[in-house]
Design a protein around this motif. Structure first.
Motif, PDB file in Angstrom:
ATOM      1  N   GLY A  91       0.782  -1.228   0.000  1.00 17.40           N
ATOM      2  CA  GLY A  91       0.000   0.000   0.000  1.00 17.40           C
ATOM      3  C   GLY A  91       0.816   1.282   0.000  1.00 17.40           C
ATOM      4  N   LYS A  92       2.130   1.177  -0.151  1.00 21.32           N
ATOM      5  CA  LYS A  92       2.985   2.359  -0.167  1.00 21.32           C
ATOM      6  C   LYS A  92       3.706   2.478  -1.497  1.00 21.32           C
ATOM      7  N   GLU A  93       4.030   3.717  -1.862  1.00 21.75           N
ATOM      8  CA  GLU A  93       4.759   3.999  -3.096  1.00 21.75           C
ATOM      9  C   GLU A  93       6.198   4.372  -2.760  1.00 21.75           C
ATOM     10  N   TYR A  94       7.134   3.777  -3.499  1.00 22.77           N
ATOM     11  CA  TYR A  94       8.549   4.068  -3.315  1.00 22.77           C
ATOM     12  C   TYR A  94       9.135   4.517  -4.656  1.00 22.77           C
ATOM     13  N   PRO A  95       9.241   5.826  -4.869  1.00 20.35           N
ATOM     14  CA  PRO A  95       9.798   6.306  -6.136  1.00 20.35           C
ATOM     15  C   PRO A  95      11.325   6.168  -6.149  1.00 20.35           C
ATOM     16  N   TYR A  96      11.873   5.990  -7.338  1.00 18.90           N
ATOM     17  CA  TYR A  96      13.324   5.917  -7.481  1.00 18.90           C
ATOM     18  C   TYR A  96      13.713   6.443  -8.861  1.00 18.90           C
ATOM     19  N   LYS A  97      14.946   6.938  -8.962  1.00 20.58           N
ATOM     20  CA  LYS A  97      15.447   7.456 -10.234  1.00 20.58           C
ATOM     21  C   LYS A  97      16.965   7.475 -10.191  1.00 20.58           C
ATOM     22  N   LYS A  98      17.579   7.413 -11.362  1.00 22.83           N
ATOM     23  CA  LYS A  98      19.031   7.464 -11.432  1.00 22.83           C
ATOM     24  C   LYS A  98      19.465   7.946 -12.811  1.00 22.83           C
ATOM     25  N   LYS A  99      20.497   8.778 -12.814  1.00 19.29           N
ATOM     26  CA  LYS A  99      21.089   9.306 -14.046  1.00 19.29           C
ATOM     27  C   LYS A  99      22.397   8.566 -14.327  1.00 19.29           C
ATOM     28  N   PHE A 100      22.654   8.325 -15.613  1.00 19.64           N
ATOM     29  CA  PHE A 100      23.896   7.707 -16.048  1.00 19.64           C
ATOM     30  C   PHE A 100      24.587   8.649 -17.028  1.00 19.64           C
TER      31      PHE A 100
END
Length: 192
Positions: A83-92
């Motif tokens: 029931g929870k949202e975990y956003p993630y992102k990464k630049k290369f």
């Protein structure tokens, strides 16, 4: 109100009553049809997509982005679990994978979330993507001709006994909340 989606190999449509559905079925050869509570669900059926509302296992939406000015690429995603949202992102920064542009980001994003799920002991993961290679390279249905695809297949072989990954294709830029969110996160990682 109910929506009725009707399709065959050549045509498809959505009508809003059972009577209309019965009448329109005559115009189809080997029709497939189903009723839905929302128009969005009916459209997903016509597009061969699955909506994630009934999936209770952890699920992730991923997307990639590319900056043609710098040749950098990125991924963005959101893991939905308990029931929870975990956003993630990464630049290369530009590297040996950059020639694949946003596809490199999508593959990196899929690999990241699969490796994370394995590390956390998750046994089942549903991945929603908009580039077919995410599924086809992982399952070895496509031959890996690029280094990043080969590396992704190595990951797939390494984790196949630890996690069951289900893949679901979604159309990009069709107002799918989580797919749009993953796209936004990928762009944010590049500063776009």
């Amino acid at each position: 109100m109910k929506y009725y989606a009707i399709k065959d190999d050549l045509n498809h449509e959505i009508v809003d009553s059972w009577d209309l559905c019965k009448e329109h079925l005559k115009n189809y050869t080997k029709p497939k049809y189903k009723s839905f509570k929302t128009k969005e669900e009916a459209e997903a059926f016509l597009n061969g997509e699955i909506l994630d509302d009934n999936i209770t296992a952890p699920k992730a939406y991923i997307d990639g982005s590319y900056d043609s000015k710098t040749n950098a690429y990125s991924f963005g995603g959101v893991l939905i679990m308990d029931g929870k949202e975990y956003p993630y992102k990464k630049k290369f920064e530009p590297d040996e994978y950059s020639s694949l542009r946003n596809v490199a980001g999508e593959i990196q994003g899929a690999g990241f979330i699969i490796a994370y799920a394995v590390k956390k002991g998750i046994k089942e993961l549903h991945i929603f993507y908009d580039y077919l290679g995410i599924e086809k390279w992982f399952t070895h249905e496509w031959k890996a001709n690029s280094k990043i695809a080969v590396d992704y297949q190595i990951l797939a072989d390494r984790v196949k006994d630890k996690i069951k990954v289900y893949f679901h294709k979604v159309k990009s830029h069709t107002n799918n909340h989580y797919n749009d969110y993953a796209d936004k996160l990928a762009k944010e990682a590049l500063g776009l």
